[in-house]
Design a protein around this motif. Sequence first.
Motif, PDB file in Angstrom:
ATOM      1  N   TYR A 129      -1.089  -0.037  17.791  1.00 33.91           N
ATOM      2  CA  TYR A 129      -1.782  -1.260  17.371  1.00 33.91           C
ATOM      3  C   TYR A 129      -1.346  -1.695  15.971  1.00 33.91           C
ATOM      4  CZ  TYR A 129      -5.678  -4.385  16.158  1.00 33.91           C
ATOM      5  OH  TYR A 129      -6.429  -5.459  15.772  1.00 33.91           O
ATOM      6  N   THR A 130      -1.159  -0.735  15.072  1.00 28.88           N
ATOM      7  CA  THR A 130      -0.866  -1.055  13.671  1.00 28.88           C
ATOM      8  C   THR A 130       0.360  -1.949  13.509  1.00 28.88           C
ATOM      9  OG1 THR A 130      -1.950   0.977  12.933  1.00 28.88           O
ATOM     10  CG2 THR A 130      -0.412  -0.065  11.391  1.00 28.88           C
ATOM     11  N   PRO A 131       1.543  -1.579  14.005  1.00 26.34           N
ATOM     12  CA  PRO A 131       2.692  -2.483  13.839  1.00 26.34           C
ATOM     13  C   PRO A 131       2.562  -3.774  14.629  1.00 26.34           C
ATOM     14  CG  PRO A 131       3.293  -0.626  15.240  1.00 26.34           C
ATOM     15  CD  PRO A 131       1.933  -0.325  14.671  1.00 26.34           C
ATOM     16  N   GLU A 132       1.794  -3.763  15.721  1.00 19.86           N
ATOM     17  CA  GLU A 132       1.645  -4.980  16.525  1.00 19.86           C
ATOM     18  C   GLU A 132       0.922  -6.087  15.761  1.00 19.86           C
ATOM     19  OE1 GLU A 132       1.394  -4.238  21.213  1.00 19.86           O
ATOM     20  OE2 GLU A 132      -0.173  -3.170  20.131  1.00 19.86           O
ATOM     21  N   VAL A 133       0.036  -5.725  14.832  1.00 18.31           N
ATOM     22  CA  VAL A 133      -0.750  -6.742  14.127  1.00 18.31           C
ATOM     23  C   VAL A 133      -0.264  -6.948  12.698  1.00 18.31           C
ATOM     24  CG1 VAL A 133      -2.787  -6.363  15.544  1.00 18.31           C
ATOM     25  CG2 VAL A 133      -2.519  -5.048  13.427  1.00 18.31           C
ATOM     26  N   LEU A 134       0.936  -6.453  12.380  1.00 20.75           N
ATOM     27  CA  LEU A 134       1.548  -6.684  11.079  1.00 20.75           C
ATOM     28  C   LEU A 134       2.741  -7.633  11.247  1.00 20.75           C
ATOM     29  CD1 LEU A 134       1.593  -3.029   9.691  1.00 20.75           C
ATOM     30  CD2 LEU A 134       0.048  -4.867   8.982  1.00 20.75           C
ATOM     31  N   PRO A 135       2.963  -8.558  10.312  1.00 17.60           N
ATOM     32  CA  PRO A 135       4.119  -9.463  10.413  1.00 17.60           C
ATOM     33  C   PRO A 135       5.415  -8.694  10.214  1.00 17.60           C
ATOM     34  CG  PRO A 135       2.999  -9.744   8.303  1.00 17.60           C
ATOM     35  CD  PRO A 135       2.140  -8.835   9.118  1.00 17.60           C
ATOM     36  N   SER A 136       6.440  -9.032  10.971  1.00 14.10           N
ATOM     37  CA  SER A 136       7.658  -8.215  10.999  1.00 14.10           C
ATOM     38  C   SER A 136       8.332  -8.093   9.643  1.00 14.10           C
ATOM     39  CB  SER A 136       8.649  -8.794  12.020  1.00 14.10           C
ATOM     40  OG  SER A 136       9.037 -10.107  11.654  1.00 14.10           O
ATOM     41  N   ALA A 137       8.290  -9.164   8.821  1.00 10.34           N
ATOM     42  CA  ALA A 137       8.965  -9.124   7.524  1.00 10.34           C
ATOM     43  C   ALA A 137       8.327  -8.108   6.584  1.00 10.34           C
ATOM     44  CB  ALA A 137       8.952 -10.506   6.887  1.00 10.34           C
ATOM     45  N   HIS A 138       7.072  -7.757   6.851  1.00  6.76           N
ATOM     46  CA  HIS A 138       6.342  -6.834   5.968  1.00  6.76           C
ATOM     47  C   HIS A 138       5.790  -5.638   6.749  1.00  6.76           C
ATOM     48  CE1 HIS A 138       6.605 -10.516   3.674  1.00  6.76           C
ATOM     49  NE2 HIS A 138       5.818 -11.130   4.535  1.00  6.76           N
ATOM     50  N   ARG A 139       6.299  -5.447   7.947  1.00  2.00           N
ATOM     51  CA  ARG A 139       5.726  -4.451   8.858  1.00  2.00           C
ATOM     52  C   ARG A 139       5.855  -3.025   8.330  1.00  2.00           C
ATOM     53  NH1 ARG A 139       7.666  -6.169  13.915  1.00  2.00           N
ATOM     54  NH2 ARG A 139       5.685  -7.273  14.159  1.00  2.00           N
ATOM     55  N   ALA A 140       7.018  -2.659   7.837  1.00  2.00           N
ATOM     56  CA  ALA A 140       7.209  -1.279   7.374  1.00  2.00           C
ATOM     57  C   ALA A 140       6.354  -0.992   6.146  1.00  2.00           C
ATOM     58  CB  ALA A 140       8.685  -1.025   7.066  1.00  2.00           C
ATOM     59  N   THR A 141       6.190  -1.989   5.270  1.00  2.00           N
ATOM     60  CA  THR A 141       5.333  -1.814   4.097  1.00  2.00           C
ATOM     61  C   THR A 141       3.888  -1.569   4.510  1.00  2.00           C
ATOM     62  OG1 THR A 141       6.746  -3.236   2.732  1.00  2.00           O
ATOM     63  CG2 THR A 141       4.479  -2.915   1.989  1.00  2.00           C
ATOM     64  N   GLY A 142       3.371  -2.423   5.387  1.00  3.00           N
ATOM     65  CA  GLY A 142       1.994  -2.265   5.850  1.00  3.00           C
ATOM     66  C   GLY A 142       1.789  -0.962   6.599  1.00  3.00           C
ATOM     67  N   ASN A 143       2.769  -0.616   7.425  1.00  4.49           N
ATOM     68  CA  ASN A 143       2.695   0.631   8.192  1.00  4.49           C
ATOM     69  C   ASN A 143       2.770   1.841   7.257  1.00  4.49           C
ATOM     70  OD1 ASN A 143       2.403   1.902  10.626  1.00  4.49           O
ATOM     71  ND2 ASN A 143       4.378   1.307  11.458  1.00  4.49           N
ATOM     72  N   GLY A 144       3.648   1.762   6.262  1.00  2.00           N
ATOM     73  CA  GLY A 144       3.802   2.860   5.323  1.00  2.00           C
ATOM     74  C   GLY A 144       2.541   3.114   4.516  1.00  2.00           C
ATOM     75  N   ILE A 145       1.890   2.048   4.068  1.00  2.00           N
ATOM     76  CA  ILE A 145       0.648   2.198   3.310  1.00  2.00           C
ATOM     77  C   ILE A 145      -0.460   2.734   4.206  1.00  2.00           C
ATOM     78  CG2 ILE A 145      -1.130   0.939   2.032  1.00  2.00           C
ATOM     79  CD1 ILE A 145       1.087  -0.915   1.014  1.00  2.00           C
ATOM     80  N   SER A 146      -0.487   2.304   5.464  1.00  2.00           N
ATOM     81  CA  SER A 146      -1.467   2.845   6.425  1.00  2.00           C
ATOM     82  C   SER A 146      -1.346   4.355   6.510  1.00  2.00           C
ATOM     83  CB  SER A 146      -1.237   2.237   7.813  1.00  2.00           C
ATOM     84  OG  SER A 146      -1.396   0.854   7.824  1.00  2.00           O
ATOM     85  N   VAL A 147      -0.125   4.821   6.726  1.00  2.00           N
ATOM     86  CA  VAL A 147       0.116   6.256   6.862  1.00  2.00           C
ATOM     87  C   VAL A 147      -0.140   6.973   5.540  1.00  2.00           C
ATOM     88  CG1 VAL A 147       1.850   7.997   7.419  1.00  2.00           C
ATOM     89  CG2 VAL A 147       1.738   5.893   8.752  1.00  2.00           C
ATOM     90  N   ALA A 148       0.124   6.285   4.406  1.00  5.45           N
ATOM     91  CA  ALA A 148      -0.136   6.897   3.100  1.00  5.45           C
ATOM     92  C   ALA A 148      -1.633   7.171   2.919  1.00  5.45           C
ATOM     93  CB  ALA A 148       0.374   5.982   1.982  1.00  5.45           C
ATOM     94  N   PHE A 149      -2.491   6.236   3.330  1.00  3.12           N
ATOM     95  CA  PHE A 149      -3.934   6.479   3.281  1.00  3.12           C
ATOM     96  C   PHE A 149      -4.296   7.695   4.135  1.00  3.12           C
ATOM     97  CE2 PHE A 149      -4.493   1.939   1.940  1.00  3.12           C
ATOM     98  CZ  PHE A 149      -5.263   2.190   0.814  1.00  3.12           C
ATOM     99  N   ASN A 150      -3.639   7.790   5.279  1.00  2.00           N
ATOM    100  CA  ASN A 150      -3.846   8.921   6.172  1.00  2.00           C
ATOM    101  C   ASN A 150      -3.494  10.234   5.480  1.00  2.00           C
ATOM    102  OD1 ASN A 150      -2.490  10.869   8.288  1.00  2.00           O
ATOM    103  ND2 ASN A 150      -3.877   9.583   9.486  1.00  2.00           N
TER     104      ASN A 150
END
Length: 523
Positions: free
Chosen positions: A453-474
């Motif tokens: 779900y996480t990468p599906e709801v993030l814009p592609s140009a910023h997807r890795a950044t948003g995904n990386g911060i998600s996992v960092a909180f984890n």
Amino acid sequence: MSLEESPPTRALDKDVAVDHGRTGKTASITSELASLGKGEVFSLESVDPALNAKMHLVNNAIDEIGWTGYHYKLFVLNGFGYAVDSLLLLLQSIVQPQVNLEFSPPFKAGLTIALYVGLLLGALFWGLTADIIGRKYAFNFSLLICSVFAIVSGACENYDLLAFFVAVSAFGGGGNLILDTTVFLEYLPSSKQWLLTLLAAWWGVGQMVAGLIAWPFMSNYSCLDAATCTKANNMGWRYEFYTCGAIVFVMSIARVTVIRLKETPKYLLGQGKDEEVVQTLQWMAAKYNRPCSLTIEHLNACGVINTSKSKSKFSVGELMVHLRGLFLTKKMALSTSLVWFSWTLIGLAYPLYNVFLPEYLKSRGAQTGSGDNYTTWRNYAITNMCSVWGPVLAGFMCEWKFLGRRGTMAVGAIVTMIFFFAYTGVRTGAQNLGFNCAISFCLNIYYGTLYAYTPEVLPSAHRATGNGISVAFNRVMGIVSAVVAISANTATSVPIFICAALYIVMAIVAVCFPFEPYGRRAA
């Protein structure tokens, strides 16, 4: 237009349909082409209409090409990354009790914290840089770093050095979850988007492999107490590192030699490299004898994008562009915040259970008369085998219209919570094994769906950044879990009650997510 589920851009679809008709290949139209009329999960029309229009055309082209042999390779090789991340977590939890007996460190959870510090730094480094320098570099090299230092860890002669190499190995593996889902999604036709959830089954495979390797090594080559523990009679944890490291090394070589990853078209689009976007998609279409009617003229007609990069590529400004890109509208800001909150919650709940699972099995086994080494590690292997099938079920559940991704996560979290509460009442060895298998299965329904779900709801140009911060909180909460587990005492039911309460909150948050990707295409 506000950030709502975007309607199909019919004028653009018409252009593509006309060109497709000119190819004379209407007989090769497959089920993927039914996706050409779909809208994206969200629209960026009011923020960057050129990027919004181009993304729709690229999604149309990917759907037109459909599922190919390239996607099969991506599914397996990206799955390796999932497997490695879970294998690393489980590897550390497997060896820590025996490492503590051999080295008698002053802080018993030192390896757990070293692991999560490495994973945290890896998630931030690989995630933030992947939106700047591209996906393929992290994809190709992260596993190699991970494997080399995992093997070196097995040869360490003191605790401090072991903790350092565990952290470095984790740094290499820390970007895998970000890049695996991002790369796979950005090549995936929308009719197969549910496979992103199924990809998490590889997470269970990693757990299963770690558990099966541990069963013979840890039950036969482990010392029993600190007083008599030496390197000679405690080689099991070293064998575990050597074997798992060697497996990851083979995976890392396969990534480079088997697929030879090309940069993803959606990353290239965000960088303004329209010609390379067309070249990549036309290459795939030609290689697998599929139609692709996208041309550079189609993309040029949409205009010039203006929101996905700064003037200087390697700068704080570029990083801020990607961070702001996750909060472009109120609805996107809410979505990003809730996703990060969910990763924070699962970041505490998952390791609080899984990282200390051997201790739970042993302590409950001792209470029920089945706490010997062989039975503990046998049960551990069986429990982790069950984890493979949670994401498999989730992959089918998320395609049920009345559930979707949000409903699947809510159901997975609620059922997991029920089994956690039930586990506190374990009275027999069979119950000990049975409830752990059920928890492992249901927990991965939620976790696997959240990963997708996480990468599906993030814009592609910023997807890795948003995904990386998600996992960092984890990962930050993984560090916290080590402290909580020690203070709460894993021999009691307190950590289990904490996990159950966290899953209640996760279910509520899942229902509150503003976007439902079911029936829509990732933007």
